[in-house]
Write an enzyme that holds these catalytic residues in place. Structure first.
Site, PDB file in Angstrom:
ATOM      1  N   HIS A 197       4.952 -13.843   1.005  1.00  0.00           N
ATOM      2  CA  HIS A 197       3.965 -12.865   0.565  1.00  0.00           C
ATOM      3  C   HIS A 197       4.389 -12.181  -0.725  1.00  0.00           C
ATOM      4  CE1 HIS A 197       0.403 -10.489   1.458  1.00  0.00           C
ATOM      5  NE2 HIS A 197       1.064  -9.397   1.140  1.00  0.00           N
ATOM      6  N   TYR A 240       6.341 -15.812  -3.363  1.00  0.00           N
ATOM      7  CA  TYR A 240       5.616 -17.063  -3.663  1.00  0.00           C
ATOM      8  C   TYR A 240       6.573 -18.262  -3.753  1.00  0.00           C
ATOM      9  CZ  TYR A 240       1.570 -14.108  -4.848  1.00  0.00           C
ATOM     10  OH  TYR A 240       0.535 -13.213  -4.815  1.00  0.00           O
ATOM     11  N   HIS A 246      -6.024  -9.788   3.278  1.00  0.00           N
ATOM     12  CA  HIS A 246      -5.443  -8.962   4.337  1.00  0.00           C
ATOM     13  C   HIS A 246      -5.781  -9.626   5.670  1.00  0.00           C
ATOM     14  CE1 HIS A 246      -3.767  -4.651   4.650  1.00  0.00           C
ATOM     15  NE2 HIS A 246      -3.000  -5.379   3.867  1.00  0.00           N
ATOM     16  N   ASN A 247      -5.351 -10.888   5.776  1.00  0.00           N
ATOM     17  CA  ASN A 247      -5.778 -11.738   6.883  1.00  0.00           C
ATOM     18  C   ASN A 247      -5.093 -11.407   8.211  1.00  0.00           C
ATOM     19  OD1 ASN A 247      -7.252 -13.043   4.893  1.00  0.00           O
ATOM     20  ND2 ASN A 247      -5.725 -14.650   4.602  1.00  0.00           N
ATOM     21  N   ARG A 260      -6.153   0.117  -5.511  1.00  0.00           N
ATOM     22  CA  ARG A 260      -4.963   0.711  -6.141  1.00  0.00           C
ATOM     23  C   ARG A 260      -4.402  -0.202  -7.223  1.00  0.00           C
ATOM     24  NH1 ARG A 260      -3.896   2.000  -1.007  1.00  0.00           N
ATOM     25  NH2 ARG A 260      -2.209   0.504  -0.765  1.00  0.00           N
ATOM     26  N   ASP A 261      -4.459  -1.513  -6.983  1.00  0.00           N
ATOM     27  CA  ASP A 261      -3.996  -2.442  -8.011  1.00  0.00           C
ATOM     28  C   ASP A 261      -4.784  -2.261  -9.308  1.00  0.00           C
ATOM     29  OD1 ASP A 261      -1.969  -3.686  -6.603  1.00  0.00           O
ATOM     30  OD2 ASP A 261      -3.267  -5.225  -5.764  1.00  0.00           O
ATOM     31  N   SER A 309       3.090   2.203   4.261  1.00  0.00           N
ATOM     32  CA  SER A 309       2.118   3.289   4.337  1.00  0.00           C
ATOM     33  C   SER A 309       1.261   3.293   3.079  1.00  0.00           C
ATOM     34  CB  SER A 309       2.831   4.640   4.476  1.00  0.00           C
ATOM     35  OG  SER A 309       3.477   4.733   5.722  1.00  0.00           O
ATOM     36  N   GLN A 310      -0.014   3.588   3.258  1.00  0.00           N
ATOM     37  CA  GLN A 310      -0.976   3.440   2.173  1.00  0.00           C
ATOM     38  C   GLN A 310      -1.005   4.651   1.244  1.00  0.00           C
ATOM     39  OE1 GLN A 310      -3.326   0.310   2.068  1.00  0.00           O
ATOM     40  NE2 GLN A 310      -1.221   0.043   2.739  1.00  0.00           N
ATOM     41  N   ASN A 335      -7.673 -15.622  -8.036  1.00  0.00           N
ATOM     42  CA  ASN A 335      -7.836 -16.462  -6.861  1.00  0.00           C
ATOM     43  C   ASN A 335      -7.101 -15.897  -5.654  1.00  0.00           C
ATOM     44  OD1 ASN A 335      -5.038 -17.419  -6.952  1.00  0.00           O
ATOM     45  ND2 ASN A 335      -5.675 -18.686  -8.671  1.00  0.00           N
TER      46      ASN A 335
END
Length: 746
Positions: free
Chosen positions: A51, A54, A98-99, A119-120, A316-317, A505
């Site tokens: 994740h 890569y 976010h699978n 946020r990105d 945490s978000q 993508n």
């Protein structure tokens, strides 16, 4: 200060439990010159997870085209892609998955996916103006599937609506291969002035490092590792790896972030997404060729007695890491205080190239930044790949084994089935839960088009954006199927009046260690490369999501979702899909073929699961799109709608229903009736023309080598084949609009 020692240092078994390979554990020991402690091993486990690193995909991702005069950021080097759209403005856009979180906790999994992708965008200094999503679920007859769909859609809607960014489009696809592992891909786009772009970098010895936004809790710990393994019966035990979001906190963070960037005092800024603090500190430091000294006990926490690895790995978000110029500490804190957000200096920039993490004055981890990250010391693998046995079986399909449609009754039955199939029918039940109009920039809510059209305020320009992938095509032929996904995205933008510019993508596949799965991945990359080069749409970045499979049901259909950005220079170029009035002439740009391969009609209605990808020729596709562009710019047509899922009849119905109109068409006598109506061969567009413009339209086609045919005319209120009614427009609309809702309300 000497690194604190632990009584029991980790072993190779510890490393394996954290998702590391034995050889990776040995490599870590070689890098450090000693055995890592548990905190350090945890750091490597998340940063070397698929994740974050890569490691199983980067060798192929590097083959994708990444250059164009519009590109303002190198692919993968910033929080999101960035392209110049003129007038001193740039568009930042990206798609991510976010699978796994959504498979376990659909509401928070989807909601935090929306929060993370936005946020990105705003960490680049861009204000988000539009969101899309691409969703895949299993069989809707299953209670589990309906539960997942309800949770995901509510999560996306609740977060996006509260955050105040319109959801302007997307796609939803159903297949049994997604029964256990749904796919939730979130796309966001924003606008920034070209001179005010923020970078994800750290440099300048002594510059302060701040953590801002929400407090840090125990949610999301080892989320990156969790996303890098198969879904199984014990996955539910990892529910704490799913983050919890707060859209109202994110809205405050958006405003505070844009304000601090506008001061010009920000050296670098990065969202704390996957892997949290350790990801932001390592990637920013490695990029700037500096180090950091970080005091974890200064991090605001939501729970007492959090240990170092928990603070470092928490996902945490609504948090950011910011490096500002030394001496600007008070001004930085004042901005975040105004927005009632945490803003704590947790460290400083060093020239060591290493990350030193302290807890209450004790050094708890000492790791080199560059060895943690992609392009540095993170491992890179060339995986074995092998053509699966099913591929050649799919190629054996013979259309002559399928009995053709014989009469009007059979057409009506098939049409009702296709128009009410969840993959074809309106996604009204989904999109009515989203706010598509907040911000009043959406040009396509009340003017249906193949792609979403969003106004760029202060200019005549509009972004034209879409997300596309037919997973069934990619399963049948990964290279051809992925090329089709790129081509369809471009076709949707062109049919809406835009010019394709670039893509992001989201590559959703099964376990990369399975050679047959990796073959699908490699094929998809090859197809994407070929198509992106042809359409001059470089890859700005994106996301790889492997391990989308379960121990019981195997991998999902491979799904390389394409998020494409297009640009429309003036609002008068906007084109919609809807027929305008009775008597207008309907043409097909492109050629119908005796092709049923991988169509919804063949797969679902006829029950034939094994067939190749539909017909596709990239040169033919390019010529069709070039012609449609000219027809729109020359004002020769009244509507344009690409022929895709469901075939020609679905395209005609979708063009007729918005204004309660119908059509009367004549089939191509050189093509089987089932293939003519329901085949999904590519490179076709349905257009309508005013009778008084017909000569000018035909003149425009005289100089083109693209094949076209007269289909018929727009009719008053029903669908007709050679004057024979098959459905009323009202009846078709009832089926099409309400099919998904009825299933969900059962």
């Amino acid at each position: 200060m000497t690194l604190s020692t632990e009584t029991h240092l980790p072993t190779v078994d510890t490393a394996k439990k954290l998702g590391l390979l034995p050889e990776e554990f040995e490599k870590i020991k070689a890098i450090l010159g000693r055995t890592p402690n548990f905190t350090e091993l945890s750091i490597f486990s998340v940063m070397w997870s698929e994740h974050c690193s890569y490691k199983n995909s980067i060798v192929w991702l590097k083959t994708l085209p990444k250059d164009s005069p519009r590109m303002l950021a190198k692919a993968g080097e910033e929080n999101a892609g960035l392209v110049d759209i003129g007038d001193g403005l740039a568009c930042s856009f990206k798609i991510e998955s976010h699978n796994h979180p959504s498979a376990l906790e659909p509401y928070q999994g989807a909601a935090t996916g929306v929060g993370g992708i936005n946020r990105d965008i705003f960490t680049m200094g861009a204000r988000p103006i539009a969101q899309l999503n691409s969703l895949r679920f299993g069989n809707l007859k299953l209670d589990k599937t309906r539960r997942l769909l309800k949770g995901v859609v509510k999560g996306i809607g609740d977060y996006g609506n509260a955050f105040g960014i319109p959801t302007v489009g997307g796609e939803v696809f159903f297949d049994d291969s997604f029964n256990t592992n749904p796919l939730v891909n979130a796309f966001s786009a924003g606008i920034v002035k070209t001179g005010q772009v923020a970078k994800a970098i750290s440099y300048g010895v002594g510059n302060p490092v701040f953590i801002v936004g929400s407090a840090t809790g125990k949610d999301g710990i080892h989320g990156a590792t969790f996303a890098s393994e198969d879904i199984g019966e014990h996955s539910v035990e990892k529910l704490p790896a799913v983050q919890v979001g707060d859209p109202f906190q994110e809205k405050l963070l958006l405003e505070a972030t844009l304000e601090i960037i506008a001061t010009g005092h920000v050296i670098g800024i990065q969202d704390m997404g996957a892997a949290g603090i350790i990801c932001s500190t390592s990637e920013m430091s490695a990029k700037g060729e500096h180090g950091m000294e970080i005091h974890l006990d200064r991090v605001p926490t939501r729970q007492a007695n959090m240990v170092p690895f928990e603070i470092l790995l928490s996902e945490s978000q609504e948090r950011m890491l910011i490096v500002v110029e030394k001496g600007k500490e008070a001004g930085t804190k004042a901005i975040f205080d105004k927005w009632d957000l945490n803003c704590e200096q947790i460290g400083t920039v060093t020239d060591t190239g290493r990350l030193h993490f302290y807890m209450h004055g004790e050094l708890v981890a000492d790791v080199p930044a560059d060895d943690l990250v992609l392009g540095g010391g993170a491992p890179v693998y060339h995986r074995e790949y092998r053509e699966p046995a099913y591929y050649k079986e799919y190629q054996k399909f013979d259309i002559h084994t399928i009995e053709d449609i014989q009469n009007t009754t059979q057409i009506t039955e098939a049409a009702k089935y296709i128009l009410s199939h969840p993959n074809i029918a309106s996604k009204k039940w989904v999109y009515e839960q989203y706010d598509s109009m907040v911000g009043i920039a959406n040009r396509s809510t009340n003017a249906p088009s193949d792609a979403a059209i969003v106004r760029v305020k202060g200019t005549d320009k509009s972004l034209v954006i879409t997300v596309d992938c037919n997973s069934r095509y990619v399963q049948a032929d990964p290279e051809q199927g992925c090329a089709i996904a790129v081509a369809e995205a471009a076709r949707n933008i062109v049919c809406s009046g835009g010019e394709p510019v670039a893509i992001t993508n989201c590559l959703n596949f099964g376990n990369p260690y399975v050679p047959e799965v990796y073959w699908q991945f490699v094929g998809a990359i090859k197809g994407m490369k070929k198509a992106c080069e042809k359409f001059s749409t470089p890859v700005t970045g994106g996301n790889v999501s492997f391990y989308n499979q379960s121990s019981d049901e195997g991998p999902v259909f491979p799904t390389p979702t394409i998020g494409m950005l297009g640009l429309m220079e003036a609002p008068e170029n906007q084109m919609t899909i809807d027929f305008k009035k009775e008597g207008d002439i309907i043409y097909l740009i492109g050629q119908s073929r005796n092709d049923l391969a991988s169509s919804e009609y063949l797969y679902s209605y006829k029950g034939v699961k094994a067939s190749p990808a539909p017909y596709f020729d990239i040169e033919e596709e390019f010529a069709v799109q070039a012609l449609v562009k000219e027809l729109i710019l020359q004002k020769r047509i009244e509507s344009a709608h690409d022929v895709s899922d469901g075939g020609l009849l679905a395209a005609l119905a979708e063009s007729a229903m918005p204004r309660g109109l119908g059509f009367n068409i004549n089939p191509d006598k050189n093509v089987r009736l089932d293939a003519f109506l329901f085949g999904e061969s590519q490179s076709r567009v349905v257009v309508s023309v005013k009778p008084e413009n017909n000569d000018a339209f035909l003149d425009a086609l005289d100089n083109s080598k693209v094949k076209f045919s007269l289909l018929g005319k727009v009719h008053a209120a029903d669908f007709r084949i050679v004057d024979e009614p098959i459905l009323t427009s009202a009846g078709a609309k009832e089926l099409y609009n309400n099919a998904l809702g009825k299933i969900m309300e059962e």
